[in-house]
Design a protein around this motif. Structure first.
Motif, short mmCIF file in Angstrom:
data_model
loop_
_atom_site.label_atom_id
_atom_site.label_comp_id
_atom_site.label_asym_id
_atom_site.label_seq_id
_atom_site.Cartn_x
_atom_site.Cartn_y
_atom_site.Cartn_z
N GLN A 140 0.83 -1.20 0.00
CA GLN A 140 0.00 0.00 0.00
C GLN A 140 0.87 1.26 0.00
O GLN A 140 0.49 2.27 -0.60
CB GLN A 140 -0.96 -0.02 1.20
CG GLN A 140 -1.94 -1.18 1.05
CD GLN A 140 -3.08 -1.14 2.03
OE1 GLN A 140 -2.88 -0.77 3.18
NE2 GLN A 140 -4.25 -1.53 1.59
N THR B 161 0.91 6.37 -7.24
CA THR B 161 -0.27 7.11 -7.68
C THR B 161 -0.26 8.54 -7.18
O THR B 161 -1.20 9.30 -7.45
CB THR B 161 -1.55 6.41 -7.20
OG1 THR B 161 -1.46 6.16 -5.79
CG2 THR B 161 -1.75 5.08 -7.90
N PHE C 65 -4.85 6.46 -0.57
CA PHE C 65 -4.80 5.24 -1.39
C PHE C 65 -5.71 4.16 -0.79
O PHE C 65 -6.46 3.50 -1.52
CB PHE C 65 -3.35 4.75 -1.48
CG PHE C 65 -3.17 3.56 -2.38
CD1 PHE C 65 -3.24 3.70 -3.76
CD2 PHE C 65 -2.94 2.29 -1.85
CE1 PHE C 65 -3.07 2.60 -4.60
CE2 PHE C 65 -2.77 1.19 -2.67
CZ PHE C 65 -2.84 1.35 -4.06
N LYS D 92 -9.26 4.93 -1.50
CA LYS D 92 -9.59 4.62 -2.89
C LYS D 92 -9.94 3.14 -3.03
O LYS D 92 -10.89 2.77 -3.74
CB LYS D 92 -8.39 4.99 -3.77
CG LYS D 92 -8.63 4.89 -5.26
CD LYS D 92 -7.37 5.26 -6.04
CE LYS D 92 -6.93 4.07 -6.85
NZ LYS D 92 -5.97 4.34 -7.90
N LEU D 93 -9.19 2.30 -2.33
CA LEU D 93 -9.46 0.84 -2.38
C LEU D 93 -10.82 0.53 -1.76
O LEU D 93 -11.59 -0.26 -2.30
CB LEU D 93 -8.36 0.07 -1.65
CG LEU D 93 -7.00 0.08 -2.34
CD1 LEU D 93 -5.90 -0.29 -1.36
CD2 LEU D 93 -6.99 -0.87 -3.52
N GLN E 64 -3.94 -4.66 -8.82
CA GLN E 64 -2.75 -4.23 -9.53
C GLN E 64 -1.82 -3.54 -8.55
O GLN E 64 -2.19 -2.57 -7.90
CB GLN E 64 -3.13 -3.27 -10.68
CG GLN E 64 -1.91 -2.70 -11.39
CD GLN E 64 -2.18 -2.30 -12.82
OE1 GLN E 64 -3.13 -2.77 -13.45
NE2 GLN E 64 -1.32 -1.45 -13.38
N LEU E 65 -0.62 -4.09 -8.43
CA LEU E 65 0.35 -3.55 -7.46
C LEU E 65 1.26 -2.49 -8.07
O LEU E 65 1.78 -1.63 -7.37
CB LEU E 65 1.24 -4.69 -6.93
CG LEU E 65 0.51 -5.86 -6.25
CD1 LEU E 65 1.52 -6.92 -5.83
CD2 LEU E 65 -0.28 -5.37 -5.04
N ALA F 41 -1.82 1.47 -10.16
CA ALA F 41 -1.82 0.67 -8.91
C ALA F 41 -3.09 0.95 -8.12
O ALA F 41 -3.54 2.10 -8.06
CB ALA F 41 -0.60 1.01 -8.08
N GLY F 42 -3.64 -0.10 -7.52
CA GLY F 42 -4.88 0.06 -6.76
C GLY F 42 -6.12 -0.20 -7.60
O GLY F 42 -7.24 -0.14 -7.09
N PHE F 43 -5.91 -0.54 -8.88
CA PHE F 43 -7.05 -0.83 -9.76
C PHE F 43 -7.80 -2.08 -9.27
O PHE F 43 -7.19 -3.10 -8.97
CB PHE F 43 -6.55 -1.05 -11.19
CG PHE F 43 -7.62 -1.47 -12.15
CD1 PHE F 43 -8.52 -0.55 -12.66
CD2 PHE F 43 -7.76 -2.81 -12.52
CE1 PHE F 43 -9.52 -0.93 -13.54
CE2 PHE F 43 -8.75 -3.20 -13.40
CZ PHE F 43 -9.64 -2.27 -13.92
N ILE F 44 -9.11 -1.94 -9.16
CA ILE F 44 -9.99 -3.06 -8.79
C ILE F 44 -11.21 -2.98 -9.68
O ILE F 44 -11.67 -1.89 -10.01
CB ILE F 44 -10.37 -2.95 -7.28
CG1 ILE F 44 -9.22 -3.47 -6.41
CG2 ILE F 44 -11.66 -3.72 -6.98
CD1 ILE F 44 -9.45 -3.32 -4.92
N PRO G 247 -11.67 -4.02 0.42
CA PRO G 247 -10.40 -4.58 -0.06
C PRO G 247 -9.74 -5.43 1.02
O PRO G 247 -10.01 -5.26 2.20
CB PRO G 247 -9.56 -3.31 -0.25
CG PRO G 247 -9.99 -2.41 0.88
CD PRO G 247 -11.44 -2.77 1.19
N SER H 254 -5.86 -5.59 1.71
CA SER H 254 -4.67 -4.92 1.18
C SER H 254 -5.07 -4.23 -0.13
O SER H 254 -6.04 -3.47 -0.14
CB SER H 254 -3.53 -5.93 1.04
OG SER H 254 -2.33 -5.29 0.68
N ASN H 255 -4.42 -4.52 -1.24
CA ASN H 255 -4.75 -3.86 -2.51
C ASN H 255 -5.68 -4.70 -3.38
O ASN H 255 -5.80 -4.43 -4.58
CB ASN H 255 -3.47 -3.61 -3.32
CG ASN H 255 -2.55 -2.61 -2.67
OD1 ASN H 255 -2.76 -2.21 -1.53
ND2 ASN H 255 -1.52 -2.20 -3.38
N THR H 256 -6.30 -5.70 -2.81
CA THR H 256 -6.91 -6.77 -3.61
C THR H 256 -8.39 -6.93 -3.33
O THR H 256 -8.83 -6.80 -2.18
CB THR H 256 -6.17 -8.09 -3.31
OG1 THR H 256 -4.79 -7.91 -3.60
CG2 THR H 256 -6.71 -9.24 -4.11
#
Lengths: 114, 281
Positions: free
Chosen positions: A91, A98, A105, A108-109, B194-195, B200-203, B265, B267-269
């Motif tokens: 993260q 970004t 961030f 955003k998630l 997407q890391l 990055a952070g795309f979901i 989410p 983490s980023n997923t």
């Protein structure tokens, strides 16, 4: 062979990147070992030199800059091991790439789930 | 003869390993994710698998870019986890099943899948986290395992269709095995994330939910897409959904969803979980 149009903000790690980034990724792969992580911390210049990083790769490591590391051929799975040495998680990496704060961030998630 | 009891597909985000180590299962951030597994535990108690065939992707623990197999099948007596560099606790060694491994290897090569065989193989979080999620607690694993690793590190990756067909071949190989084993097939990875890069952070929740809906009934909906299209739709690491397609392939024919969970989410997923069985004839 025609290649499909690139995806914005996305860097596929292909043969060209794998060749370009080999030394950098090999160094990062070595960070699976705690002793190697410690050796890097003790002598970053010497460690980078031992793995034969080029000037672009060395600068990118010095800047702790993920987009620069990717441009120098880095693969994110290996780069994550380098980032771990600096106490950065994915993260932190996402926020840096970004241009957001880590809280922004994360928000955003969360928003992506609504 | 061996019998496939079903397929489980789950995300394998490293942060899950940290959450388990810190007992955060009831923490508000984690609860919606971990709660999804209680029904799977009950399902596992009911179907009682002897062996798990686990389709996963290595992230730079066992394989480096010096030698990068597209498909690799474990044939080791046991599989060890190790330091991946960023500090998730390792898990106890997971027992292998060498006889079944070599049966799969013979059958897969016989079906023209030119795999790499590994008598020593470190397994990373993509195998150990699903193990810890599915069989939490002691580390006295109730199943033996055969790991099957698919390259998602370095393009060109095998196509989604090829991974689906590999899974179909794994399924046929299991069904042709002479021992009376109960086998669960597990696919780990995804869903959209997407890391790396400016994206990055795309979901992509819309795509993920449709993917989960189609997977049991129409796996080709996803499997016929190019890797480029899948990366565009799911992110550079979202392409790990090929493990889900491979696990689905092992079921063959028609399948039904027994249980599913989806949470954004972790983490980023976007974290997904499914249990599928064959549709009863």
């Amino acid at each position: 062979m025609s290649r499909p149009q690139s995806i914005p903000g996305t860097h596929l790690f292909d043969g060209a990147a794998a060749m370009k980034g080999y030394a950098l990724n090999k160094m990062c792969y070595s960070f699976n070992s705690a002793a190697n992580r410690e050796a890097f911390k003790q002598d970053e210049d010497g460690y980078c030199e031992r793995y034969g990083l080029n000037a672009q790769q060395r600068e990118a490591v010095r800047h702790r800059n993920v987009l620069e590391l990717i441009a120098a051929g880095g693969n994110v799975y290996y780069l994550a091991k380098l980032a771990g040495i600096f106490g950065l998680d994915v993260q932190d990496l996402g926020a840096q790439q970004t241009g957001l704060s880590k809280d922004e961030f994360k928000a955003k998630l969360v928003a992506a789930g609504r | 003869m061996a019998k496939i009891v079903g397929a489980i597909t789950t995300s394998h985000v490293p942060a899950i390993g940290k959450a388990i180590a810190r007992n955060l299962q009831d923490d508000p951030y984690w609860k919606p994710f971990f709660d999804g597994f209680s029904q799977v535990h009950r399902w596992l108690e009911r179907v009682r698998p002897d062996v798990a065939v686990i389709l996963y992707n290595d992230h730079g623990l066992n394989f480096f870019l010096d030698k990068m197999p597209t498909f690799a099948v474990g044939a080791a007596p046991e599989y060890r986890n190790a330091d991946e560099g960023w500090g998730i606790p390792t898990i106890p060694p997971v027992p292998g099943d060498q006889k079944l491994s070599w049966h799969l290897i013979e059958r897969l090569v016989g079906e023209e899948f030119d795999i790499t065989t590994c008598q020593e193989m470190l397994v990373d979080h993509a195998m150990t986290i699903p193990m810890a999620l599915l069989w939490p607690g002691t580390g006295a694993w109730p199943v033996r395992t055969v790991p099957v690793c698919i390259n998602t590190v370095q393009h060109p990756l095998p196509s989604a269709l090829r991974c689906y067909k590999l899974g179909q071949a794994v399924g046929r190989a299991i069904e042709a095995y002479e021992e009376d084993l109960r086998v669960v097939v597990i696919g780990t990875g995804g869903l959209s994330h997407q890391l790396d890069g400016e994206r990055a952070g795309f979901i992509n929740k819309t795509f993920d939910l449709e993917f989960m809906e189609k997977l049991p009934v129409d796996p080709l909906w996803a499997a016929r897409r190019s890797n480029h299209e899948l990366v565009e739709l799911t992110g550079t690491q979202g392409i790990e959904l090929v493990m889900w397609l491979a696990a689905r392939g092992a079921l063959g024919g028609e399948a039904v969803t027994v249980h599913s969970n989806y949470h954004i989410p972790i983490s980023n997923t976007a974290a997904g979980l499914m249990v599928m069985e064959r549709r009863a004839a």
